[in-house]
Design a protein around this motif. Structure first.
Motif, PDB file in Angstrom:
ATOM      1  N   ALA B 100       0.840  -1.202   0.000  1.00 32.40           N
ATOM      2  CA  ALA B 100       0.000   0.000   0.000  1.00 32.40           C
ATOM      3  C   ALA B 100       0.874   1.251   0.000  1.00 32.40           C
ATOM      4  CB  ALA B 100      -0.925  -0.008   1.214  1.00 32.40           C
ATOM      5  N   SER B 101       1.947   1.246   0.825  1.00 36.60           N
ATOM      6  CA  SER B 101       2.840   2.412   0.859  1.00 36.60           C
ATOM      7  C   SER B 101       3.440   2.668  -0.516  1.00 36.60           C
ATOM      8  CB  SER B 101       3.979   2.192   1.855  1.00 36.60           C
ATOM      9  OG  SER B 101       3.470   2.014   3.149  1.00 36.60           O
ATOM     10  N   LEU B 102       3.896   1.612  -1.161  1.00 39.05           N
ATOM     11  CA  LEU B 102       4.523   1.777  -2.476  1.00 39.05           C
ATOM     12  C   LEU B 102       3.530   2.289  -3.512  1.00 39.05           C
ATOM     13  CD1 LEU B 102       6.782  -1.397  -2.702  1.00 39.05           C
ATOM     14  CD2 LEU B 102       7.534   0.978  -2.676  1.00 39.05           C
ATOM     15  N   LEU B 103       2.339   1.663  -3.533  1.00 39.97           N
ATOM     16  CA  LEU B 103       1.357   2.049  -4.552  1.00 39.97           C
ATOM     17  C   LEU B 103       0.881   3.478  -4.348  1.00 39.97           C
ATOM     18  CD1 LEU B 103      -0.699  -1.250  -4.825  1.00 39.97           C
ATOM     19  CD2 LEU B 103       0.838  -0.266  -6.529  1.00 39.97           C
ATOM     20  N   PHE B 104       0.548   3.822  -3.104  1.00 37.37           N
ATOM     21  CA  PHE B 104       0.084   5.193  -2.855  1.00 37.37           C
ATOM     22  C   PHE B 104       1.202   6.200  -3.101  1.00 37.37           C
ATOM     23  CE2 PHE B 104      -3.069   3.106   0.245  1.00 37.37           C
ATOM     24  CZ  PHE B 104      -3.985   2.902  -0.779  1.00 37.37           C
ATOM     25  N   ALA B 105       2.454   5.775  -2.829  1.00 36.92           N
ATOM     26  CA  ALA B 105       3.582   6.682  -3.084  1.00 36.92           C
ATOM     27  C   ALA B 105       3.720   6.961  -4.576  1.00 36.92           C
ATOM     28  CB  ALA B 105       4.878   6.086  -2.548  1.00 36.92           C
ATOM     29  N   LEU B 106       3.557   5.927  -5.398  1.00 42.32           N
ATOM     30  CA  LEU B 106       3.656   6.138  -6.849  1.00 42.32           C
ATOM     31  C   LEU B 106       2.521   7.033  -7.345  1.00 42.32           C
ATOM     32  CD1 LEU B 106       4.751   2.577  -8.040  1.00 42.32           C
ATOM     33  CD2 LEU B 106       6.149   4.640  -7.892  1.00 42.32           C
ATOM     34  N   LEU B 107       1.316   6.797  -6.796  1.00 44.41           N
ATOM     35  CA  LEU B 107       0.190   7.663  -7.177  1.00 44.41           C
ATOM     36  C   LEU B 107       0.462   9.101  -6.745  1.00 44.41           C
ATOM     37  CD1 LEU B 107      -2.927   5.435  -6.356  1.00 44.41           C
ATOM     38  CD2 LEU B 107      -2.158   6.219  -8.613  1.00 44.41           C
ATOM     39  N   ALA B 108       0.997   9.245  -5.532  1.00 38.95           N
ATOM     40  CA  ALA B 108       1.300  10.588  -5.023  1.00 38.95           C
ATOM     41  C   ALA B 108       2.332  11.273  -5.909  1.00 38.95           C
ATOM     42  CB  ALA B 108       1.803  10.506  -3.582  1.00 38.95           C
ATOM     43  N   ALA B 109       3.328  10.491  -6.376  1.00 33.34           N
ATOM     44  CA  ALA B 109       4.348  11.078  -7.245  1.00 33.34           C
ATOM     45  C   ALA B 109       3.736  11.536  -8.561  1.00 33.34           C
ATOM     46  CB  ALA B 109       5.459  10.063  -7.507  1.00 33.34           C
ATOM     47  N   LEU B 110       2.692  10.810  -8.981  1.00 35.53           N
ATOM     48  CA  LEU B 110       2.011  11.165 -10.228  1.00 35.53           C
ATOM     49  C   LEU B 110       1.299  12.510 -10.110  1.00 35.53           C
ATOM     50  CD1 LEU B 110       1.857   9.494 -12.835  1.00 35.53           C
ATOM     51  CD2 LEU B 110      -0.337   8.612 -12.061  1.00 35.53           C
ATOM     52  N   VAL B 111       0.592  12.706  -8.990  1.00 34.06           N
ATOM     53  CA  VAL B 111      -0.210  13.927  -8.849  1.00 34.06           C
ATOM     54  C   VAL B 111       0.483  15.008  -8.026  1.00 34.06           C
ATOM     55  CG1 VAL B 111      -2.380  12.684  -9.106  1.00 34.06           C
ATOM     56  CG2 VAL B 111      -1.450  13.057  -6.816  1.00 34.06           C
ATOM     57  N   GLY B 112       1.440  14.612  -7.169  1.00 33.44           N
ATOM     58  CA  GLY B 112       2.012  15.562  -6.217  1.00 33.44           C
ATOM     59  C   GLY B 112       3.172  16.342  -6.789  1.00 33.44           C
ATOM     60  N   LYS B 113       3.603  17.340  -5.999  1.00 30.79           N
ATOM     61  CA  LYS B 113       4.679  18.220  -6.443  1.00 30.79           C
ATOM     62  C   LYS B 113       5.447  18.650  -5.199  1.00 30.79           C
ATOM     63  CE  LYS B 113       4.991  22.526  -9.041  1.00 30.79           C
ATOM     64  NZ  LYS B 113       5.414  23.333  -7.902  1.00 30.79           N
ATOM     65  N   SER B 114       6.773  18.629  -5.300  1.00 32.23           N
ATOM     66  CA  SER B 114       7.611  19.075  -4.190  1.00 32.23           C
ATOM     67  C   SER B 114       7.279  20.533  -3.872  1.00 32.23           C
ATOM     68  CB  SER B 114       9.075  18.949  -4.603  1.00 32.23           C
ATOM     69  OG  SER B 114       9.903  19.554  -3.657  1.00 32.23           O
ATOM     70  N   ARG B 115       7.074  20.838  -2.588  1.00 36.94           N
ATOM     71  CA  ARG B 115       6.695  22.219  -2.279  1.00 36.94           C
ATOM     72  C   ARG B 115       7.566  22.823  -1.184  1.00 36.94           C
ATOM     73  NH1 ARG B 115       1.006  22.160  -1.614  1.00 36.94           N
ATOM     74  NH2 ARG B 115       0.899  20.028  -2.350  1.00 36.94           N
ATOM     75  N   ASP B 116       7.698  24.146  -1.262  1.00 35.71           N
ATOM     76  CA  ASP B 116       8.473  24.914  -0.305  1.00 35.71           C
ATOM     77  C   ASP B 116       7.831  24.820   1.081  1.00 35.71           C
ATOM     78  OD1 ASP B 116      10.340  26.653   0.676  1.00 35.71           O
ATOM     79  OD2 ASP B 116      10.072  28.119  -0.917  1.00 35.71           O
ATOM     80  N   GLN B 117       8.641  24.974   2.109  1.00 40.01           N
ATOM     81  CA  GLN B 117       8.108  24.845   3.474  1.00 40.01           C
ATOM     82  C   GLN B 117       7.823  26.181   4.130  1.00 40.01           C
ATOM     83  OE1 GLN B 117      10.537  22.406   5.947  1.00 40.01           O
ATOM     84  NE2 GLN B 117      10.191  20.557   4.757  1.00 40.01           N
ATOM     85  N   ASN B 118       7.609  27.229   3.376  1.00 40.74           N
ATOM     86  CA  ASN B 118       7.343  28.528   3.998  1.00 40.74           C
ATOM     87  C   ASN B 118       6.284  28.412   5.041  1.00 40.74           C
ATOM     88  OD1 ASN B 118       9.204  30.296   2.716  1.00 40.74           O
ATOM     89  ND2 ASN B 118       8.119  29.781   0.834  1.00 40.74           N
TER      90      ASN B 118
END
Lengths: 147, 118, 340
Positions: B100-118
């Motif tokens: 589950a961690s791997l699959l959700f991580a791949l999905l997250a990589a598909l839709v997600g974006k590295s973001r600043d921590q302001n």
């Protein structure tokens, strides 16, 4: 400079502010406890339909999904900045440690970035957990042979 | 009562982790690894099962529970098939969480974006 | 040029003729925001087609150079040499900036000391006639540094109170030879590496402090000056912990520093901006230099200051191998415009 490294180490530890342990622990307790409470809710829900083992697995998967969503939205990091071990120790922290490098290293490619770095933080947990459980399995097996 | 114990036990396990962070120089990665190995040891010693019976998710959700899951899986597999069980038992029991961690991580990589921590 | 021990004194001081600073969101919320030439709310620069944080840092540098050259009134073709460095592995932010600018370029690495290092070298080269118009510049980007040296940005972790926050900022200075308009560089002192066996990667100020003391003592010894000869003695990025240690140790050496300020504590409001012990990164001291120190010297608010940036010279690899953290500090003596 009139100082040796040993004296300096004392000076540094005096000058460095300690972590606010009481506040840190309260955060860890309430957030960590809260995550487990959500987990217990999920578990009771799954227990209506499934046996304890499968309900446990589904609880983990549910929490991992929530953690992946929170991580993707940037909320998990914000919460963890306050909650510390409260978000680190539950399985949601494990999921965060898999999801966050997957997002972060997309820039370096799907195989060489995402794929290669996905277990960069969680890998040791799986490696040493598996090794410890195999060692225990061996002892258990030997115990059966002798006993 | 289930819920109360889950909250209290889960919270206290996290507090132990926080004390390790604040009072030792252990990095979070070492603490996590220690928790999983600790869970295996506690489970092998027969100490963790009673805690899971009492607190449910409060004991199984923290990473100590992940270690317990691995140890329990190995034990059952050894009971069923002998020595090969030490290889198959642990990861079989933990497979749901890891996959589950791997699959959700791949999905997250598909839709997600590295973001600043302001 | 006269050399006294580790200090090079310029009898005909080169000048910093123009400068510019660029910064990100947190910097725009800090006490020095008004001094920046360029600030952005989104330091990812998506509309500039930056695909990643490394490119974003390079873009920030390019902004600083562009504005600096505009203020100096010259085109990039007139620059003889650029000395630049940053925090990325292999200094790639500077390399890619220089790919875009096509200026003769020598890359530097001095971690957070890079701004002072580039000024020390740049002033020496300019005073020696090697270059007539020389760019000295550096940058850091919080996100590029986090992902390369710490953890992914979305990884949940709590920072320790002694940790410092890598600034998202770039600073660029244009140096010219003696006799021209600008802020004179009176002397430069190259530091020696000091290692007092600090291993805590979350307490860099403590690791770098001995280098600061070492360079200050050598400078005062070589020139016969005392802390009271300066309006302010600026250190780069010791943060609150390192600053307290510096003041304690200098008092013990018989040279207390009541006029000491640290760039890591000036760039942010340490109490409210959630930066733990203060700012760090090469861009931090560069930004404070270009937004506060140089403008104040230009306006005559300061007549004589020391700008000493400190750097921690370990890598991720040596840290994991258990090595302690070596520090370095380079010192630049600056005078008010028109005072020399």
């Amino acid at each position: 400079m009139k100082l040796n490294p040993k004296e300096y180490a004392h000076m540094v530890s005096r000058a460095s502010p300690p972590s606010p342990a009481v506040r840190d622990c309260l955060w860890a307790f309430f957030v960590g406890g809260g995550i487990c409470l959500v987990g217990e809710g999920l578990r009771q829900f799954f227990l209506y339909w499934y046996d304890a083992s499968l309900a446990g697995t589904l609880t983990s998967i549910g929490l991992i999904l929530l953690s992946a969503i929170f991580t993707t939205l940037g909320w998990y990091q914000k919460l963890a900045a306050k909650a510390g071990a409260g978000t680190l120790v539950p399985i949601t922290g494990f999921a965060n440690s898999v999801v966050s490098p997957a997002i972060e290293f997309k820039a370096e490619g799907w195989v060489t970035g995402v794929g290669a770095k996905i277990f960069g933080i969680a890998g040791p947990v799986i490696a040493y957990g598996t090794a410890a459980s195999a060692l225990w399995g061996l002892l258990y097996w030997l115990q059966g042979k002798v006993g | 009562m289930n819920y109360l114990w889950a909250f209290v036990v889960g919270g206290l396990i996290c507090v132990v982790g926080q004390l390790l962070i604040d009072y030792t120089s252990l990095s979070p990665a070492r603490i996590l690894t220690g928790y999983v190995v600790g869970g295996v040891i506690l489970s092998a010693a027969g100490l963790y099962k009673p805690l899971v019976d009492l607190a449910g998710a409060g004991a199984s959700v923290p990473l100590l529970g992940f270690g317990h899951l691995l140890a329990q899986g190995v034990r059952q597999a050894v009971d069923q098939c002998g020595l090969p069980g030490i290889f198959t038992g642990g990861l079989t029991a933990a497979s749901g969480g890891i996959a589950a961690s791997l699959l959700f991580a791949l999905l997250a990589a598909l839709v997600g974006k590295s973001r600043d921590q302001n | 040029m006269i050399r006294r021990k580790d200090t090079v004194l310029f009898d005909k001081p080169p000048v910093i003729a123009a400068w510019a600073a660029a910064g990100g969101k947190k910097e725009s919320e800090g006490p020095l925001a008004a001094g920046f030439d360029f600030l952005t709310e989104d330091a990812a620069f998506p509309e500039e087609a930056c695909a990643n944080w490394e490119q974003a840092e390079s873009f920030l540098q390019q902004k600083a150079v562009e504005i600096c050259l505009r203020k100096a009134g010259i085109s990039r073709k007139e620059v003889d040499l650029a000395l630049a460095g940053d925090l990325q592995a292999q200094c790639t932010a500077s390399n890619y900036t220089m790919r875009a600018l096509e200026i003769p370029f020598a890359g530097l690495y001095g971690a957070c000391s890079t701004m002072a290092e580039s000024l020390c070298l740049g002033a020496s080269l300019t005073a020696g006639g090697v270059a007539h118009q020389l760019l000295a510049m550096t940058s850091s980007h919080f996100c590029a540094a986090e992902r390369q040296f710490r953890t992914p940005l979305d990884y949940g972790a709590k920072r320790t109170p002694t940790a410092q926050w890598t600034a998202t900022a770039a600073g660029a200075c244009l140096l010219r030879g003696a006799g021209q308009k600008g802020v004179p560089v009176l002397s430069v002192t190259f530091g020696r590496v000091q290692d007092y066996e600090v291993h805590d990667i979350n307490n860099m100020g403590a690791a770098m402090m001995p280098a600061a003391v070492s360079t200050l003592l050598r400078y005062f010894g070589a020139t016969g000056t005392a802390p009271s000869d300066f309006d302010v003695i600026f250190t780069g990025d010791l943060g609150e912990v390192g600053s307290a240690l510096l003041q304690e140790q200098m008092a013990r050496e018989g040279l207390p520093l009541p006029n000491h300020r640290d760039c890591g504590c000036l760039l942010y409001d340490v109490a409210s901006q959630n930066v733990q012990a203060g700012g760090s990164g090469p861009g931090c001291s560069a930004a404070v230099l270009c937004t506060h120190i140089l403008p104040a010297l230009q306006k005559g608010q300061y007549r004589r200051v020391l700008f000493m940036a400190t750097g921690a010279l370990m890598s991720q690899t040596t840290f994991l191998q258990g090595e302690s953290i070596p520090g370095i500090a380079h010192c630049v003596e600056l005078a008010g415009e028109g005072t020399v």
